[in-house]
Write a protein that holds these residues in place. Structure first.
Motif, PDB file in Angstrom:
ATOM      1  N   GLN A 263      35.868  32.988  47.876  1.00  0.00           N
ATOM      2  CA  GLN A 263      35.659  32.187  46.669  1.00  0.00           C
ATOM      3  C   GLN A 263      36.820  32.345  45.681  1.00  0.00           C
ATOM      4  O   GLN A 263      37.187  31.391  44.987  1.00  0.00           O
ATOM      5  CB  GLN A 263      34.345  32.597  45.998  1.00  0.00           C
ATOM      6  CG  GLN A 263      33.105  32.276  46.816  1.00  0.00           C
ATOM      7  CD  GLN A 263      31.834  32.736  46.140  1.00  0.00           C
ATOM      8  OE1 GLN A 263      31.430  32.176  45.111  1.00  0.00           O
ATOM      9  NE2 GLN A 263      31.202  33.757  46.694  1.00  0.00           N
ATOM     10  N   ARG A 264      37.386  33.533  45.640  1.00  0.00           N
ATOM     11  CA  ARG A 264      38.480  33.773  44.694  1.00  0.00           C
ATOM     12  C   ARG A 264      39.694  32.900  45.002  1.00  0.00           C
ATOM     13  O   ARG A 264      40.422  32.491  44.094  1.00  0.00           O
ATOM     14  CB  ARG A 264      38.883  35.254  44.729  1.00  0.00           C
ATOM     15  CG  ARG A 264      39.889  35.654  43.651  1.00  0.00           C
ATOM     16  CD  ARG A 264      40.238  37.131  43.768  1.00  0.00           C
ATOM     17  NE  ARG A 264      41.126  37.562  42.697  1.00  0.00           N
ATOM     18  CZ  ARG A 264      42.445  37.426  42.706  1.00  0.00           C
ATOM     19  NH1 ARG A 264      43.036  36.860  43.758  1.00  0.00           N
ATOM     20  NH2 ARG A 264      43.184  37.851  41.701  1.00  0.00           N
ATOM     21  N   LYS A 265      39.914  32.601  46.267  1.00  0.00           N
ATOM     22  CA  LYS A 265      41.055  31.758  46.627  1.00  0.00           C
ATOM     23  C   LYS A 265      40.941  30.365  46.030  1.00  0.00           C
ATOM     24  O   LYS A 265      41.951  29.675  45.868  1.00  0.00           O
ATOM     25  CB  LYS A 265      41.157  31.660  48.150  1.00  0.00           C
ATOM     26  CG  LYS A 265      41.676  32.915  48.818  1.00  0.00           C
ATOM     27  CD  LYS A 265      41.836  32.718  50.314  1.00  0.00           C
ATOM     28  CE  LYS A 265      42.911  31.705  50.643  1.00  0.00           C
ATOM     29  NZ  LYS A 265      43.126  31.567  52.099  1.00  0.00           N
ATOM     30  N   ALA A 266      39.701  29.954  45.712  1.00  0.00           N
ATOM     31  CA  ALA A 266      39.490  28.619  45.134  1.00  0.00           C
ATOM     32  C   ALA A 266      39.421  28.660  43.610  1.00  0.00           C
ATOM     33  O   ALA A 266      39.049  27.676  42.986  1.00  0.00           O
ATOM     34  CB  ALA A 266      38.212  28.008  45.692  1.00  0.00           C
ATOM     35  N   THR A 267      39.780  29.814  43.000  1.00  0.00           N
ATOM     36  CA  THR A 267      39.756  29.943  41.541  1.00  0.00           C
ATOM     37  C   THR A 267      41.158  30.310  41.058  1.00  0.00           C
ATOM     38  O   THR A 267      41.473  31.491  40.886  1.00  0.00           O
ATOM     39  CB  THR A 267      38.738  31.021  41.110  1.00  0.00           C
ATOM     40  OG1 THR A 267      39.058  32.251  41.775  1.00  0.00           O
ATOM     41  CG2 THR A 267      37.327  30.618  41.484  1.00  0.00           C
ATOM     42  N   PRO A 268      42.012  29.319  40.826  1.00  0.00           N
ATOM     43  CA  PRO A 268      43.425  29.595  40.527  1.00  0.00           C
ATOM     44  C   PRO A 268      43.700  30.125  39.118  1.00  0.00           C
ATOM     45  O   PRO A 268      44.779  30.651  38.869  1.00  0.00           O
ATOM     46  CB  PRO A 268      44.082  28.228  40.732  1.00  0.00           C
ATOM     47  CG  PRO A 268      42.986  27.244  40.465  1.00  0.00           C
ATOM     48  CD  PRO A 268      41.725  27.886  40.937  1.00  0.00           C
ATOM     49  N   THR A 269      42.749  29.995  38.188  1.00  0.00           N
ATOM     50  CA  THR A 269      43.020  30.421  36.818  1.00  0.00           C
ATOM     51  C   THR A 269      42.216  31.675  36.477  1.00  0.00           C
ATOM     52  O   THR A 269      41.190  31.978  37.099  1.00  0.00           O
ATOM     53  CB  THR A 269      42.651  29.312  35.816  1.00  0.00           C
ATOM     54  OG1 THR A 269      41.219  29.116  35.835  1.00  0.00           O
ATOM     55  CG2 THR A 269      43.339  27.997  36.187  1.00  0.00           C
ATOM     56  N   LEU A 270      42.680  32.392  35.460  1.00  0.00           N
ATOM     57  CA  LEU A 270      41.989  33.597  35.015  1.00  0.00           C
ATOM     58  C   LEU A 270      40.579  33.277  34.527  1.00  0.00           C
ATOM     59  O   LEU A 270      39.647  34.060  34.734  1.00  0.00           O
ATOM     60  CB  LEU A 270      42.789  34.276  33.894  1.00  0.00           C
ATOM     61  CG  LEU A 270      44.101  34.953  34.322  1.00  0.00           C
ATOM     62  CD1 LEU A 270      44.848  35.475  33.095  1.00  0.00           C
ATOM     63  CD2 LEU A 270      43.810  36.099  35.279  1.00  0.00           C
ATOM     64  N   ALA A 274      37.198  34.843  36.013  1.00  0.00           N
ATOM     65  CA  ALA A 274      36.260  35.560  35.147  1.00  0.00           C
ATOM     66  C   ALA A 274      34.847  35.010  35.326  1.00  0.00           C
ATOM     67  O   ALA A 274      33.866  35.771  35.366  1.00  0.00           O
ATOM     68  CB  ALA A 274      36.702  35.456  33.686  1.00  0.00           C
ATOM     69  N   LYS A 275      34.729  33.683  35.430  1.00  0.00           N
ATOM     70  CA  LYS A 275      33.410  33.075  35.651  1.00  0.00           C
ATOM     71  C   LYS A 275      32.839  33.506  36.993  1.00  0.00           C
ATOM     72  O   LYS A 275      31.632  33.772  37.114  1.00  0.00           O
ATOM     73  CB  LYS A 275      33.529  31.543  35.602  1.00  0.00           C
ATOM     74  CG  LYS A 275      33.729  30.975  34.207  1.00  0.00           C
ATOM     75  CD  LYS A 275      33.804  29.453  34.231  1.00  0.00           C
ATOM     76  CE  LYS A 275      32.500  28.828  34.698  1.00  0.00           C
ATOM     77  NZ  LYS A 275      32.548  27.344  34.661  1.00  0.00           N
TER      78      LYS A 275
END
Length: 329
Positions: A263-270, A274-275
């Motif tokens: 899942q983190r790979k699909a979250t490019p921003t801080l 954090a969410k």
């Protein structure tokens, strides 16, 4: 499609090959191998008796360059003419290295291949497995086809674990599905590798595990189509060591860590990361409530424990506290 780096390809040694190797073969079965020669023998025996008129080849990748225990077994089957194919050694250890080597070798050596299947070296294919998988892919136009892997326990007293999420198939019935999660029983179209490029399996998951989950999630995000074939059965030998409370707990922690990293790979921003961390931490108390409900319906306590260990694994990974080396294979 980006091909494999020539310097990487040069590291791999061809150690066994069948007398005849037809590059026009359209179906290739890939098998990553690591220190299970007796299990590999059973895998290859199941492939040698497949009920199909389709020509297929087998590509084996030995991932233990020092001992290479799989090589004599591979050579025996290849030289006997039971099926066509080859075996190479991938000297860089790790699950993703081995799987990438298998698919890259298959794509290179069989340029006409359109269907690439995978089975692990501790699995046994049912007699109609290959035919069911390829026929379904052709009939549905699916990009990826998956099927069930049923456990065969060394200790029959552990049969209650068949329902445990670590062993139970993702789906019960055949049909289109949103996603499959493992490559131990799958068919991938050549066009998928063209879309995703090489190396197909992200090396960041090499020892953590979950490279297949990450691969299929990337396929889903590209809009590729998945199909499940409940009749294309594979069985898996489960040693006693993988039915202990400790192993199952560590397995849950590892699954949780994998879920976080995918899942983190699909979250490019801080902000998005954090969410994601907040969501995973909030899931922990809910997992305990869910586990209590499962405990009331399941006699096997490890099944009830699983959602909690997964949630803990995700939370620890989000906080940077995971121990990837402790995760069992």
């Amino acid at each position: 499609m980006n091909g494999p780096d020539p310097s990487v390809r040069a590291l791999r040694a061809l150690v066994a090959i069948s007398p005849a190797l037809d590059p026009t073969i359209e179906t290739v079965v890939c098998i990553p191998c690591f220190r299970r020669p007796q299990h590999l023998r059973r895998t290859l025996e199941s492939l040698a008796v497949q009920r199909t008129s389709r020509r297929f080849a087998v590509v084996m990748v030995e991932n233990d360059a020092s001992k290479s225990e799989s090589v004599p077994v591979a050579a025996e089957f290849l030289t006997s003419g039971k099926f066509a194919g080859l075996c190479v050694i991938e000297p860089r250890q790790g699950n993703c290295h081995a799987i990438n080597a298998a698919f890259e070798t298959a794509l290179q050596m069989f340029p006409a291949a359109t269907s690439l299947l995978m089975i692990d070296d501790d699995e046994i294919a049912s007699p109609d497995w290959l035919e069911q998988m390829v026929r379904t892919a052709n009939a549905t136009g699916a990009d990826i086809v998956g099927g069930p892997v049923f456990p065969e326990f060394d200790d029959e007293r552990k049969r209650g674990l068949r329902r445990h999420p670590a062993f139970a198939p993702a789906y019960d019935t055949s049909g289109p599905v949103p996603l499959i999660y493992g490559c131990g029983n799958c068919l991938i179209r050549r066009s998928v590798f063209t879309r995703l490029g090489m190396p197909a399996f992200d090396l960041r998951f090499n020892f953590l595990g979950g490279g297949d989950t990450d691969f299929f999630y990337r396929c889903m995000r590209l809009g590729l189509r998945f199909h499940w074939v409940a009749e294309a059965v594979i069985s898996e030998t489960v040693p006693k060591s993988r039915t202990s409370l400790k192993w199952l707990a560590m397995r849950g922690l590892r699954i949780g860590a994998i879920n976080y990293h995918v899942q983190r790979k699909a979250t490019p921003t801080l902000w998005l990361r954090a969410k994601l961390t907040a969501k995973l931490l909030a899931a922990l108390p809910f997992s305990i409530v869910y586990a209590v409900g499962v405990m009331l319906t399941e006699r096997e306590r490890t099944i009830a424990m699983h959602p909690v260990t997964v949630a803990i694994g995700s939370a620890l990974a989000a906080l940077g506290l995971e121990r990837t080396s402790a995760a069992p294979p």
